[in-house]
Design a protein around this motif. Structure first.
Motif, PDB file in Angstrom:
ATOM      1  N   GLU A 120       0.830  -1.191   0.000  1.00 41.56           N
ATOM      2  CA  GLU A 120       0.000   0.000   0.000  1.00 41.56           C
ATOM      3  C   GLU A 120       0.871   1.250   0.000  1.00 41.56           C
ATOM      4  OE1 GLU A 120      -2.851   1.364   3.312  1.00 41.56           O
ATOM      5  OE2 GLU A 120      -4.006  -0.007   2.037  1.00 41.56           O
ATOM      6  N   VAL A 121       0.671   2.116  -1.001  1.00 36.97           N
ATOM      7  CA  VAL A 121       1.425   3.366  -1.133  1.00 36.97           C
ATOM      8  C   VAL A 121       0.424   4.497  -1.330  1.00 36.97           C
ATOM      9  CG1 VAL A 121       3.120   4.647  -2.501  1.00 36.97           C
ATOM     10  CG2 VAL A 121       3.398   2.189  -2.163  1.00 36.97           C
ATOM     11  N   TRP A 122       0.533   5.534  -0.500  1.00 32.14           N
ATOM     12  CA  TRP A 122      -0.360   6.684  -0.579  1.00 32.14           C
ATOM     13  C   TRP A 122       0.450   7.918  -0.944  1.00 32.14           C
ATOM     14  CZ3 TRP A 122      -5.678   6.473   0.405  1.00 32.14           C
ATOM     15  CH2 TRP A 122      -6.148   5.254   0.869  1.00 32.14           C
ATOM     16  N   ARG A 123      -0.153   8.786  -1.745  1.00 33.14           N
ATOM     17  CA  ARG A 123       0.471  10.070  -2.087  1.00 33.14           C
ATOM     18  C   ARG A 123      -0.489  11.180  -1.742  1.00 33.14           C
ATOM     19  NH1 ARG A 123       3.673  11.123  -7.270  1.00 33.14           N
ATOM     20  NH2 ARG A 123       3.712  13.075  -6.172  1.00 33.14           N
ATOM     21  N   ILE A 124       0.064  12.339  -1.487  1.00 34.42           N
ATOM     22  CA  ILE A 124      -0.751  13.508  -1.207  1.00 34.42           C
ATOM     23  C   ILE A 124      -1.030  14.205  -2.536  1.00 34.42           C
ATOM     24  CG2 ILE A 124       1.130  15.135  -0.806  1.00 34.42           C
ATOM     25  CD1 ILE A 124      -0.440  16.130   1.640  1.00 34.42           C
ATOM     26  N   GLY A 125      -2.248  14.664  -2.706  1.00 36.24           N
ATOM     27  CA  GLY A 125      -2.624  15.320  -3.953  1.00 36.24           C
ATOM     28  C   GLY A 125      -3.805  16.247  -3.743  1.00 36.24           C
ATOM     29  N   PHE A 126      -4.362  16.702  -4.845  1.00 36.44           N
ATOM     30  CA  PHE A 126      -5.493  17.637  -4.808  1.00 36.44           C
ATOM     31  C   PHE A 126      -6.555  17.158  -5.776  1.00 36.44           C
ATOM     32  CE2 PHE A 126      -1.821  19.838  -3.338  1.00 36.44           C
ATOM     33  CZ  PHE A 126      -2.283  20.543  -2.251  1.00 36.44           C
ATOM     34  N   LEU A 127      -7.760  16.961  -5.253  1.00 39.84           N
ATOM     35  CA  LEU A 127      -8.884  16.513  -6.061  1.00 39.84           C
ATOM     36  C   LEU A 127      -9.268  17.641  -7.018  1.00 39.84           C
ATOM     37  CD1 LEU A 127     -10.871  14.119  -6.344  1.00 39.84           C
ATOM     38  CD2 LEU A 127     -12.390  15.361  -4.811  1.00 39.84           C
ATOM     39  N   THR A 128      -9.189  17.370  -8.325  1.00 37.20           N
ATOM     40  CA  THR A 128      -9.509  18.410  -9.306  1.00 37.20           C
ATOM     41  C   THR A 128     -10.836  18.150 -10.033  1.00 37.20           C
ATOM     42  OG1 THR A 128      -8.118  17.291 -10.947  1.00 37.20           O
ATOM     43  CG2 THR A 128      -7.107  19.082  -9.679  1.00 37.20           C
TER      44      THR A 128
END
Length: 192
Positions: A120-128
């Motif tokens: 399991e790998v999570w990244r931080i991002g922004f819902l566009t």
């Protein structure tokens, strides 16, 4: 003697750690100031920077406060958006600027997105885009993932169930965390 050399080397490296962020920040500020100042030739150093700042502020004020100013800005905007060749460059730059600042901010919904399930790998991002069903992608969302230490990133299309909103950080804190490569101190972010 060897111990003294080790102390000197450690002190030198500590000095670099202290001075490098200060020096790099000062240099970037200098480059921005010098670049803006050189936009107005044939005036004393520093006055060009002041003239550009006053001009940009005046355009912003007239373009948002007065009907005639808004009408002129919209007419020029319309002209650039419909000029072959220029329209693609202009609309792309305008969309990116509108995404970060102004009334149409797009990077204001920070999320965690699972980009790999095993491990399991999570990244931080922004819902566009919250719903891509109009593009034939039911149950999918678009997430912008910024790169660390750069003003760039990429968009991934992910299952909506693989995206979780970030509840402990606002958009600015999330961007700082992502751009710093995750080394930004979270306690320090919440104190500021």
């Amino acid at each position: 003697m060897r111990r003294f050399a080790a102390i000197l080397l450690r002190s030198f490296l500590q000095g670099l750690l202290i001075l490098c962020p200060i020096a790099i920040t000062a240099y970037i500020i200098y480059l921005v100031f010098d670049g803006v100042d050189s936009l107005v030739p044939f005036v004393p150093r520093g006055l060009g920077f002041f003239i550009v700042i006053v001009f940009v502020t005046l355009i912003g004020y007239l373009g948002t406060r007065f009907f005639l100013g808004r009408m002129m800005i919209e007419a020029f905007d319309h002209l650039l958006e419909h000029t072959p060749g220029i329209k693609y460059l202009y609309t792309s730059v305008k969309d990116v600027m509108d995404s970060f600042v102004g009334d149409k901010k797009r990077f204001n919904r920070p999320v965690w997105v699972c980009i790999n399930h095993n491990p399991e790998v999570w990244r931080i991002g922004f819902l566009t885009q919250q719903d891509l069903s109009h593009m034939g992608m039911q149950g999918k969302v678009a997430v912008y993932l910024p790169h660390a230490y750069a003003i760039s990133g990429y968009v991934v299309i992910a299952d909506a169930k693989s995206v979780k909103p970030i509840v402990k950080m606002n958009a600015a804190e999330a961007m700082k965390f992502a751009v710093s490569g995750g080394v930004a101190n979270l306690e320090e972010i919440h104190r500021s």
